[in-house]
Design an enzyme around this catalytic site. Sequence first.
Site, PDB file in Angstrom:
ATOM      1  N   PHE A  43       1.736   2.224   4.723  1.00  0.00           N
ATOM      2  CA  PHE A  43       1.809   0.856   4.191  1.00  0.00           C
ATOM      3  C   PHE A  43       2.820   0.710   3.076  1.00  0.00           C
ATOM      4  CE2 PHE A  43      -2.072   2.894   2.468  1.00  0.00           C
ATOM      5  CZ  PHE A  43      -1.744   2.973   1.124  1.00  0.00           C
ATOM      6  N   GLY A  46       6.373  -1.158   3.555  1.00  0.00           N
ATOM      7  CA  GLY A  46       6.561  -2.595   3.447  1.00  0.00           C
ATOM      8  C   GLY A  46       5.853  -3.243   2.269  1.00  0.00           C
ATOM      9  N   HIS A  47       5.120  -2.452   1.479  1.00  0.00           N
ATOM     10  CA  HIS A  47       4.304  -3.029   0.386  1.00  0.00           C
ATOM     11  C   HIS A  47       4.456  -2.198  -0.886  1.00  0.00           C
ATOM     12  CE1 HIS A  47       0.665  -4.692  -1.602  1.00  0.00           C
ATOM     13  NE2 HIS A  47       0.885  -5.709  -0.811  1.00  0.00           N
ATOM     14  N   PHE A  48       5.413  -2.232  -1.594  1.00  0.00           N
ATOM     15  CA  PHE A  48       6.678  -2.919  -1.417  1.00  0.00           C
ATOM     16  C   PHE A  48       7.763  -1.864  -1.490  1.00  0.00           C
ATOM     17  CE2 PHE A  48       3.725  -5.889  -3.397  1.00  0.00           C
ATOM     18  CZ  PHE A  48       3.765  -6.954  -2.515  1.00  0.00           C
ATOM     19  N   VAL A  53       2.917  -0.323  -3.908  1.00  0.00           N
ATOM     20  CA  VAL A  53       1.586  -0.639  -4.434  1.00  0.00           C
ATOM     21  C   VAL A  53       0.610  -0.649  -3.257  1.00  0.00           C
ATOM     22  CG1 VAL A  53       0.188  -2.398  -5.590  1.00  0.00           C
ATOM     23  CG2 VAL A  53       2.548  -2.056  -6.298  1.00  0.00           C
TER      24      VAL A  53
END
Length: 145
Positions: A43, A46-48, A53
């Site tokens: 994750f 893309g986050h971020f 985070v």
Amino acid sequence: MDIHQILKQLPHRYPFLMVDRVVSIDKSKSIRAFKNVTINEPFFQGHFPRRPVMPGVLMLEALAQAAALLAFDALNKSPDDDTVYYFAAIDNARFKRPVEPGDQLMLDVELVRMKSGIFKFKGKGTVGEELAVEAELTCAMRTIA
């Protein structure tokens, strides 16, 4: 409970298993477990990309997975292929601190009530001494066969 025991209790697998170890279980009362958060978590792509985070919903999922382990322990049973464990409600969720790569998210969950396959929990996730997430979780255990 080590990862091998957790894998026998939870149906989740990579990349969705959010509990690495159970530190303690107080029968039908509480559980303490943790998730080691690494930069290798999918994750974070893309986050971020410039400020990784852990998504808040995944912190809640980690609490719910710890809660499921507590529920199965309270019932003295292991899940089977015909049993699913769903979120029914998330109340009073608060996010107090970002969880970043390198953090260990400590999961403390208390069983408030259980009746007819419905479980109410209070959970909090901390990093060190800092509160990262807290919520009241309602989960339902159902037979799907």
